[in-house]
Motif scaffolding. Structure first.
Motif, PDB file in Angstrom:
ATOM      1  N   GLU A   1       1.586  14.665  -0.996  1.00  0.00           N
ATOM      2  CA  GLU A   1       1.777  13.632  -1.993  1.00  0.00           C
ATOM      3  C   GLU A   1       3.094  12.896  -1.753  1.00  0.00           C
ATOM      4  N   LEU A   2       3.041  11.579  -1.842  1.00  0.00           N
ATOM      5  CA  LEU A   2       4.215  10.731  -1.779  1.00  0.00           C
ATOM      6  C   LEU A   2       4.342  10.012  -3.111  1.00  0.00           C
ATOM      7  N   GLY A   3       5.513  10.072  -3.707  1.00  0.00           N
ATOM      8  CA  GLY A   3       5.723   9.401  -4.986  1.00  0.00           C
ATOM      9  C   GLY A   3       6.743   8.287  -4.862  1.00  0.00           C
ATOM     10  N   GLY A   4       6.661   7.335  -5.783  1.00  0.00           N
ATOM     11  CA  GLY A   4       7.626   6.256  -5.766  1.00  0.00           C
ATOM     12  C   GLY A   4       7.506   5.374  -6.985  1.00  0.00           C
ATOM     13  N   PHE A   5       8.494   4.490  -7.147  1.00  0.00           N
ATOM     14  CA  PHE A   5       8.352   3.501  -8.200  1.00  0.00           C
ATOM     15  C   PHE A   5       8.830   2.144  -7.709  1.00  0.00           C
ATOM     16  N   ALA A   6       8.469   1.103  -8.477  1.00  0.00           N
ATOM     17  CA  ALA A   6       8.635  -0.256  -7.992  1.00  0.00           C
ATOM     18  C   ALA A   6       8.949  -1.192  -9.142  1.00  0.00           C
TER      19      ALA A   6
ATOM     20  N   GLN B   1       5.850   0.086 -17.193  1.00  0.00           N
ATOM     21  CA  GLN B   1       6.705  -0.221 -18.345  1.00  0.00           C
ATOM     22  C   GLN B   1       7.252  -1.619 -18.171  1.00  0.00           C
ATOM     23  N   TYR B   2       7.203  -2.412 -19.225  1.00  0.00           N
ATOM     24  CA  TYR B   2       7.668  -3.796 -19.137  1.00  0.00           C
ATOM     25  C   TYR B   2       9.173  -3.843 -18.882  1.00  0.00           C
ATOM     26  N   ALA B   3       9.591  -4.768 -18.001  1.00  0.00           N
ATOM     27  CA  ALA B   3      10.993  -4.864 -17.596  1.00  0.00           C
ATOM     28  C   ALA B   3      11.620  -6.202 -17.947  1.00  0.00           C
ATOM     29  N   GLY B   4      10.916  -7.018 -18.720  1.00  0.00           N
ATOM     30  CA  GLY B   4      11.476  -8.301 -19.127  1.00  0.00           C
ATOM     31  C   GLY B   4      11.217  -9.413 -18.130  1.00  0.00           C
ATOM     32  N   HIS B   5      11.090 -10.644 -18.633  1.00  0.00           N
ATOM     33  CA  HIS B   5      10.965 -11.849 -17.811  1.00  0.00           C
ATOM     34  C   HIS B   5       9.787 -11.777 -16.839  1.00  0.00           C
ATOM     35  N   GLY B   6       8.659 -11.235 -17.307  1.00  0.00           N
ATOM     36  CA  GLY B   6       7.461 -11.185 -16.484  1.00  0.00           C
ATOM     37  C   GLY B   6       7.475 -10.124 -15.408  1.00  0.00           C
ATOM     38  N   ARG B   7       8.436  -9.221 -15.476  1.00  0.00           N
ATOM     39  CA  ARG B   7       8.521  -8.147 -14.481  1.00  0.00           C
ATOM     40  C   ARG B   7       8.126  -6.802 -15.094  1.00  0.00           C
ATOM     41  N   VAL B   8       7.648  -5.905 -14.230  1.00  0.00           N
ATOM     42  CA  VAL B   8       7.103  -4.629 -14.695  1.00  0.00           C
ATOM     43  C   VAL B   8       7.570  -3.514 -13.765  1.00  0.00           C
ATOM     44  N   PHE B   9       8.065  -2.407 -14.345  1.00  0.00           N
ATOM     45  CA  PHE B   9       8.325  -1.195 -13.572  1.00  0.00           C
ATOM     46  C   PHE B   9       6.999  -0.453 -13.404  1.00  0.00           C
ATOM     47  N   CYS B  10       6.686  -0.057 -12.188  1.00  0.00           N
ATOM     48  CA  CYS B  10       5.458   0.706 -11.917  1.00  0.00           C
ATOM     49  C   CYS B  10       5.810   1.978 -11.157  1.00  0.00           C
TER      50      CYS B  10
ATOM     51  N   ARG C   1       4.287 -13.205  -8.254  1.00  0.00           N
ATOM     52  CA  ARG C   1       3.253 -12.471  -7.504  1.00  0.00           C
ATOM     53  C   ARG C   1       3.865 -11.720  -6.321  1.00  0.00           C
ATOM     54  N   ARG C   2       4.863 -10.893  -6.596  1.00  0.00           N
ATOM     55  CA  ARG C   2       5.484 -10.167  -5.486  1.00  0.00           C
ATOM     56  C   ARG C   2       6.022  -8.821  -5.950  1.00  0.00           C
ATOM     57  N   ILE C   3       6.165  -7.925  -4.983  1.00  0.00           N
ATOM     58  CA  ILE C   3       6.826  -6.652  -5.212  1.00  0.00           C
ATOM     59  C   ILE C   3       8.307  -6.880  -4.926  1.00  0.00           C
ATOM     60  N   VAL C   4       9.141  -6.790  -5.947  1.00  0.00           N
ATOM     61  CA  VAL C   4      10.565  -7.081  -5.780  1.00  0.00           C
ATOM     62  C   VAL C   4      11.261  -5.955  -5.038  1.00  0.00           C
ATOM     63  N   ARG C   5      11.012  -4.720  -5.470  1.00  0.00           N
ATOM     64  CA  ARG C   5      11.628  -3.547  -4.843  1.00  0.00           C
ATOM     65  C   ARG C   5      10.673  -2.363  -4.938  1.00  0.00           C
ATOM     66  N   GLU C   6      10.760  -1.449  -3.977  1.00  0.00           N
ATOM     67  CA  GLU C   6      10.053  -0.169  -4.020  1.00  0.00           C
ATOM     68  C   GLU C   6      10.968   0.906  -3.449  1.00  0.00           C
ATOM     69  N   MET C   7      10.823   2.122  -3.940  1.00  0.00           N
ATOM     70  CA  MET C   7      11.576   3.222  -3.373  1.00  0.00           C
ATOM     71  C   MET C   7      10.834   4.537  -3.590  1.00  0.00           C
ATOM     72  N   PRO C   8      10.966   5.491  -2.670  1.00  0.00           N
ATOM     73  CA  PRO C   8      10.330   6.803  -2.843  1.00  0.00           C
ATOM     74  C   PRO C   8      11.097   7.647  -3.847  1.00  0.00           C
TER      75      PRO C   8
ATOM     76  N   THR D   1       0.833  -1.204   0.000  1.00  0.00           N
ATOM     77  CA  THR D   1       0.000   0.000   0.000  1.00  0.00           C
ATOM     78  C   THR D   1       0.868   1.255   0.000  1.00  0.00           C
ATOM     79  N   PHE D   2       2.122   1.105  -0.446  1.00  0.00           N
ATOM     80  CA  PHE D   2       3.074   2.216  -0.436  1.00  0.00           C
ATOM     81  C   PHE D   2       2.577   3.373  -1.294  1.00  0.00           C
ATOM     82  N   VAL D   3       2.361   3.129  -2.588  1.00  0.00           N
ATOM     83  CA  VAL D   3       1.753   4.124  -3.476  1.00  0.00           C
ATOM     84  C   VAL D   3       0.799   3.389  -4.417  1.00  0.00           C
ATOM     85  N   ASP D   4      -0.132   4.131  -5.013  1.00  0.00           N
ATOM     86  CA  ASP D   4      -1.030   3.590  -6.032  1.00  0.00           C
ATOM     87  C   ASP D   4      -0.342   3.726  -7.384  1.00  0.00           C
ATOM     88  N   TYR D   5       0.004   2.611  -7.993  1.00  0.00           N
ATOM     89  CA  TYR D   5       0.701   2.650  -9.278  1.00  0.00           C
ATOM     90  C   TYR D   5      -0.238   3.196 -10.365  1.00  0.00           C
TER      91      TYR D   5
END
Length: 286
Positions: free
Chosen positions: A218-223, A193-202, A230-237, A185-189
């Motif tokens: 407002e808090l911004g971030g990407f992941a 953008q597709y990142a290869g091998h079934g992974r996605v940058f959000c 079925r997991r969030i690999v990384r997130e950062m503000p 629930t960090f941020v609402d994506y």
């Protein structure tokens, strides 16, 4: 087949550095046309695709329940040259489905979801040929789709619901192959953008109410999201803000690489705000 390895390596270095990463504004491109409320961003060679919703009548919450009226609007996919000049305005949508979301280029087509402007509604998914700029309806989905990416390796489509509270994977015929709840629930994506091998940058935004100010902060971030596991690999503000004081990842977002360094492109401000919409490009230094 597109090769995302350099982009993934550059992004992974930034994720490892986390909040210590430094972001340098390397380009500010004012968009001198009516951009309305931008939503998604994709780069195709020397052209830029920007989706946006022109809101004519705002949806209103229905009394006694979580639902809302449909509102009215016009969906746009703007095609820009490298300097931000408008070369084409592609009108997209169908009836109550007038809200384009986050978009992506899979190496062949630009994929665009166009949804109702309310949760748990409906959406259609289009692909746009970058050469002819013809838009083709590919599938219809019985839910709001906020963003979509195409996986050229599997032929599948990955997307997020309203606020990306849930994720889905579809086959090219629109059959849902997987559906899972977003564990973060960090941020609402808002864009992806597709990142290869079934992974996605959000990327996205969270509005945080505070007792000290009338408006939410407002808090911004990407992941990096792994649809296979079925997991969030990384997130950062992302501690960057626009001329209108919006967090940089409010809506449109795209990543490129310059000399091995990650460059994040965003367009957080609406056309009606103080400086209008500006395309901002930040290079990360770790």
């Amino acid at each position: 087949m597109r090769d995302d390895s350099e982009l993934v390596a550059a992004a992974d270095a930034v994720f490892r550095d986390g909040r210590a990463a430094r972001w340098e504004l390397v380009r500010r491109t004012p968009l001198a046309f009516a951009t309305h409320h931008p939503q998604g961003l994709a780069f195709v060679g020397d052209r830029i695709f920007l989706s946006s919703v022109e809101l004519l009548e705002s949806p209103e919450r229905l009394p006694g329940g979580p639902g809302a009226t449909a509102g009215r609007g016009i969906g746009h996919v703007f095609v820009l040259d490298a300097e931000g000049g408008l070369t084409r305005d592609i009108i997209v949508g169908d009836g109550d489905r007038y809200h384009p979301g986050g978009i992506d280029f899979d190496g062949t087509s630009v994929w665009v979801p166009v949804a109702e402007y309310r949760p748990r509604s409906s959406a259609l998914v289009l692909s746009i040929d970058p050469g002819t700029l013809a838009a083709t309806e590919r599938l219809r989905i019985a839910d709001h789709v906020g963003w979509i990416v195409a996986d050229p390796e599997s032929g599948q489509l990955h997307g997020g619901s309203w606020g990306s509270r849930e994720f889905s994977t579809w086959d090219p015929a629109g059959n849902e192959l997987d559906h899972w709840e977003n564990p973060s629930t960090f941020v609402d994506y808002q864009d992806a953008q597709y990142a290869g091998h079934g992974r996605v940058f959000c990327s996205g935004i969270a509005a945080l109410p505070t007792p000290f100010e009338k408006a939410a902060r407002e808090l911004g971030g990407f992941a990096l999201v792994d649809f296979g596991d079925r997991r969030i690999v990384r997130e950062m503000p992302i501690p960057l803000f626009s001329s209108a004081r919006h967090v940089a990842t409010r809506n449109p977002f795209a990543l490129t690489v310059d000399s091995g360094k990650l460059v994040m492109h965003v367009a957080p401000d609406d056309g009606t705000e103080a400086a209008g919409t500006e395309l901002l490009s930040y290079r990360a230094t770790i």
